[in-house]
Motif scaffolding. Structure first.
Motif, PDB file in Angstrom:
ATOM      1  N   HIS A 221     -21.396 -55.935 -67.772  1.00  0.00           N
ATOM      2  CA  HIS A 221     -22.211 -56.144 -68.624  1.00  0.00           C
ATOM      3  C   HIS A 221     -23.895 -56.727 -68.125  1.00  0.00           C
ATOM      4  O   HIS A 221     -24.737 -56.695 -68.663  1.00  0.00           O
ATOM      5  N   THR A 222     -23.654 -56.929 -66.859  1.00  0.00           N
ATOM      6  CA  THR A 222     -24.489 -57.582 -66.338  1.00  0.00           C
ATOM      7  C   THR A 222     -25.298 -56.928 -65.033  1.00  0.00           C
ATOM      8  O   THR A 222     -26.219 -57.014 -64.741  1.00  0.00           O
ATOM      9  N   ILE A 223     -24.252 -55.782 -64.580  1.00  0.00           N
ATOM     10  CA  ILE A 223     -24.767 -55.106 -63.191  1.00  0.00           C
ATOM     11  C   ILE A 223     -25.213 -53.492 -63.916  1.00  0.00           C
ATOM     12  O   ILE A 223     -24.259 -53.202 -64.528  1.00  0.00           O
ATOM     13  N   PRO A 224     -26.479 -53.278 -63.772  1.00  0.00           N
ATOM     14  CA  PRO A 224     -26.665 -52.040 -64.670  1.00  0.00           C
ATOM     15  C   PRO A 224     -25.972 -50.901 -64.130  1.00  0.00           C
ATOM     16  O   PRO A 224     -25.661 -50.264 -65.114  1.00  0.00           O
ATOM     17  N   PHE A 225     -25.522 -50.565 -62.961  1.00  0.00           N
ATOM     18  CA  PHE A 225     -24.915 -49.254 -62.725  1.00  0.00           C
ATOM     19  C   PHE A 225     -23.246 -49.330 -63.315  1.00  0.00           C
ATOM     20  O   PHE A 225     -22.695 -48.494 -63.601  1.00  0.00           O
ATOM     21  N   LEU A 226     -22.671 -50.729 -63.312  1.00  0.00           N
ATOM     22  CA  LEU A 226     -21.586 -50.956 -64.157  1.00  0.00           C
ATOM     23  C   LEU A 226     -21.691 -50.832 -65.519  1.00  0.00           C
ATOM     24  O   LEU A 226     -20.681 -50.265 -65.992  1.00  0.00           O
ATOM     25  N   TRP A 227     -22.525 -51.057 -66.090  1.00  0.00           N
ATOM     26  CA  TRP A 227     -22.903 -51.053 -67.641  1.00  0.00           C
ATOM     27  C   TRP A 227     -22.865 -49.520 -67.816  1.00  0.00           C
ATOM     28  O   TRP A 227     -22.488 -48.982 -69.113  1.00  0.00           O
ATOM     29  N   LYS A 228     -23.292 -48.701 -66.924  1.00  0.00           N
ATOM     30  CA  LYS A 228     -23.302 -47.089 -67.295  1.00  0.00           C
ATOM     31  C   LYS A 228     -22.002 -46.572 -67.547  1.00  0.00           C
ATOM     32  O   LYS A 228     -21.666 -45.876 -68.127  1.00  0.00           O
ATOM     33  N   ILE A 229     -20.947 -47.325 -66.842  1.00  0.00           N
ATOM     34  CA  ILE A 229     -19.574 -46.889 -66.838  1.00  0.00           C
ATOM     35  C   ILE A 229     -19.111 -47.388 -67.956  1.00  0.00           C
ATOM     36  O   ILE A 229     -18.128 -46.687 -68.620  1.00  0.00           O
ATOM     37  N   HIS A 230     -19.344 -48.623 -68.426  1.00  0.00           N
ATOM     38  CA  HIS A 230     -18.764 -49.224 -69.503  1.00  0.00           C
ATOM     39  C   HIS A 230     -19.164 -48.869 -70.770  1.00  0.00           C
ATOM     40  O   HIS A 230     -18.664 -49.314 -72.011  1.00  0.00           O
ATOM     41  N   SER A 231     -20.565 -48.430 -70.914  1.00  0.00           N
ATOM     42  CA  SER A 231     -21.372 -48.223 -72.024  1.00  0.00           C
ATOM     43  C   SER A 231     -20.576 -47.243 -73.159  1.00  0.00           C
ATOM     44  O   SER A 231     -20.865 -47.271 -74.322  1.00  0.00           O
ATOM     45  N   LEU A 232     -19.827 -46.450 -72.426  1.00  0.00           N
ATOM     46  CA  LEU A 232     -19.027 -45.342 -73.613  1.00  0.00           C
ATOM     47  C   LEU A 232     -18.013 -46.116 -74.570  1.00  0.00           C
ATOM     48  O   LEU A 232     -17.960 -45.942 -75.544  1.00  0.00           O
ATOM     49  N   HIS A 233     -17.349 -47.191 -73.868  1.00  0.00           N
ATOM     50  CA  HIS A 233     -16.693 -47.879 -74.787  1.00  0.00           C
ATOM     51  C   HIS A 233     -17.504 -48.699 -75.875  1.00  0.00           C
ATOM     52  O   HIS A 233     -16.947 -49.118 -76.815  1.00  0.00           O
ATOM     53  N   HIS A 234     -18.845 -49.025 -75.601  1.00  0.00           N
ATOM     54  CA  HIS A 234     -19.498 -49.820 -76.603  1.00  0.00           C
ATOM     55  C   HIS A 234     -20.504 -48.789 -77.210  1.00  0.00           C
ATOM     56  O   HIS A 234     -21.603 -48.896 -77.841  1.00  0.00           O
ATOM     57  N   CYS A 235     -20.157 -47.392 -77.646  1.00  0.00           N
ATOM     58  CA  CYS A 235     -20.608 -46.611 -78.222  1.00  0.00           C
ATOM     59  C   CYS A 235     -20.738 -46.870 -79.859  1.00  0.00           C
ATOM     60  O   CYS A 235     -21.305 -46.362 -80.631  1.00  0.00           O
ATOM     61  N   THR A 236     -19.914 -47.938 -80.262  1.00  0.00           N
ATOM     62  CA  THR A 236     -19.725 -48.355 -81.378  1.00  0.00           C
ATOM     63  C   THR A 236     -19.776 -49.784 -81.652  1.00  0.00           C
ATOM     64  O   THR A 236     -19.264 -50.600 -80.744  1.00  0.00           O
ATOM     65  N   LYS A 237     -20.543 -50.416 -82.604  1.00  0.00           N
ATOM     66  CA  LYS A 237     -20.491 -51.744 -82.762  1.00  0.00           C
ATOM     67  C   LYS A 237     -19.583 -52.242 -83.828  1.00  0.00           C
ATOM     68  O   LYS A 237     -19.287 -53.350 -84.021  1.00  0.00           O
TER      69      LYS A 237
END
Length: 353
Positions: A221-237
Motif C-alpha cells: 500500500h505504500t510502494i507504488p510498484f507493489l500497489w500495482k500488484i495488489h490493486s487487483l484485490h482492491h477492485c472492490t470496496k
C-alpha cells in the motif's frame, strides 16, 4: 435521474470517509457483472463455479440505515460450528486406519491419495464457509449497506477468481503435506500428530504469520510498484466471501506460498495441525471480506488479544477495503502489529466494542 442519485450517494460517502480519516479517498463505480443475470445453461463453467460466491439479492441492494449497533455474534457458537465443519476429514482419515486391517494393502494412504482427499475436503469446507457467511450476511445485513451494497464479481474477473480459488486449494493442501512432513503411517490423533495444546500452537503460528503478512501488506500500500500488484484485490470496496482469494499471480505467490513457508520455518506445524490452521485462515479471510454487520472476532485469538485492543473483527478488514490504497488495518488475523505501528483505523459501527 438515477445517475445523479448514484453520484450524490457516492460523493456523500466519500466525504464521510474523508472526514473520518482526514485523507482523500478514491471511489470507483461498479464494473459490469452481466454473468449474474444469465440463465444457468448459458453460463460458462467458470461462471457456474463463481455462483458459490453469490449471497442473497438483499445484499446487493442499498438497505435502510440500521439505527441499532451491530449485535455481538456468539464466539462459542462459531467455535462449535467450525469444529463440526473442519473435523470430519480428520475423523474419516483416522477411522480408515482403525477399520482397515494393517496387513491390507490399502491400510495406509499414499501421499497422492492424501493430497486428493484433503484437496476435495478443503473445497467442500470453502463452500460450507461461503454458505455460512451468506446466511449471516442476510440475517445481520452488511456494514455500510445504507450507502452501498456488496459488489458482484466483475465479468472480466470471474475466470481469474475461480482459478485463484483452485490454485489456493491445491497449493495450500500440497504445501501443508510437504511442510508438515506427511507420514502415511501416522493418521490424525491427539497427542501424536495433533498436539494436546494445538489451539495455543496454532494461535501463535497465526500471530507469526500475521507479522509477515502485515509487513508485506503494508508495503503493497505504500510502494507504488507493489500497489500495482495488489490493486487487483482492491477492485472492490465492498467485497464478498470468495473475493478474499482474488489476486494477481505475484500476490498469489507471496500470500499462498511464501508467507506460510516463512511462518513454518519459525514455528513448524504437523501436517494435521497445518490443515486446521489453513481452515482457520480461510474462515477468517472469508469472514473479513463478507462485511457481515456484527461484532464477530477471531475464533482462536479473541480472548487473548481483546484486553489489549488487538483483537480483529469483520469490520476492521471491511474498512481496509473501503479505505483503499491509503491503507490502515493491514493485519488479517490480528491487530497486534496495526496497534504497535499505529495503523489501526477507528471502527465506525462497532465503536462500542
Amino acid at each position: 435521474m438515477s445517475t445523479t442519485i448514484a453520484k450524490t450517494e457516492t460523493t456523500e460517502f466519500v466525504n464521510e470517509i474523508e472526514a473520518i480519516y482526514e485523507q482523500p479517498v478514491t471511489y470507483k463505480l461498479r464494473a459490469s457483472s452481466t454473468w449474474v443475470t444469465k440463465p444457468n445453461k448459458e453460463r460458462t463453467i467458470f461462471e457456474s463455479l463463481a455462483t458459490i460466491d453469490l449471497a442473497d439479492k438483499k445484499n446487493y441492494t442499498v438497505q435502510p440505515k440500521n439505527p441499532n449497533p451491530p449485535p455481538i455474534h456468539s464466539i462459542w457458537l462459531e467455535r462449535f460450528w467450525f469444529f463440526y465443519t473442519v473435523s470430519p476429514p480428520l475423523i474419516i482419515h483416522a477411522l480408515w486406519y482403525y477399520i482397515v486391517p494393517e496387513n491390507n494393502y490399502f491400510h495406509t494412504w499414499h501421499p497422492l491419495f492424501a493430497f486428493l482427499f484433503y484437496s476435495v475436503a478443503f473445497f467442500l469446507i470453502i463452500t460450507r464457509i461461503a454458505d455460512h457467511c451468506h446466511y449471516y450476511m442476510k440475517y445481520y445485513g452488511t456494514f455500510d449497506e445504507h450507502n452501498r451494497p456488496r459488489d458482484y464479481v466483475p465479468d472480466k474477473l470471474v475466470t481469474r477468481l475461480v482459478m485463484s480459488v483452485l490454485i489456493y486449494i491445491l497449493a495450500r493442501t500440497g504445501g501443508g503435506l510437504l511442510l508438515g512432513g506427511y507420514d502415511r503411517n501416522s493418521p490424525p490423533s491427539l497427542g501424536h500428530t495433533i498436539s494436546w495444546f494445538f489451539p495455543i500452537k496454532i494461535g501463535v503460528w497465526l500471530i507469526v504469520l500475521d507479522f509477515f503478512f502485515y509487513s508485506y501488506h503494508r508495503m503493497t500500500h505504500t510502494i507504488p510498484f507493489l500497489w500495482k500488484i495488489h490493486s487487483l484485490h482492491h477492485c472492490t470496496k465492498h467485497p464478498t466471501v470468495l473475493q478474499s482469494i482474488l489476486a494477481g499471480d505475484i500476490q498469489e505467490l507471496i500470500e499462498i506460498f511464501l508467507i506460510p513457508l516463512a511462518t513454518s520455518f519459525v514455528l513448524p506445524l504437523t501436517v494435521h495441525e497445518f490443515w486446521i490452521a489453513q481452515c482457520v485462515l480461510i474462515y477468517m479471510e472469508a469472514g473479513g471480506h463478507s462485511g457481515i454487520r456484527a461484532y464477530w472476532p477471531h475464533i482462536i485469538l479473541y480472548e487473548v488479544l481483546q484486553p489489549f485492543g488487538m483483537e480483529i473483527c469483520i469490520e476492521d478488514h471491511d474498512l481496509h477495503h473501503r479505505y483503499g490504497k491509503s491503507g490502515m488495518n493491514y493485519g488479517k488475523q490480528t491487530r497486534v502489529f496495526d496497534r504497535i505501528f499505529g495503523t489501526i483505523s477507528e471502527r465506525i459501527e462497532c465503536l462500542q466494542k
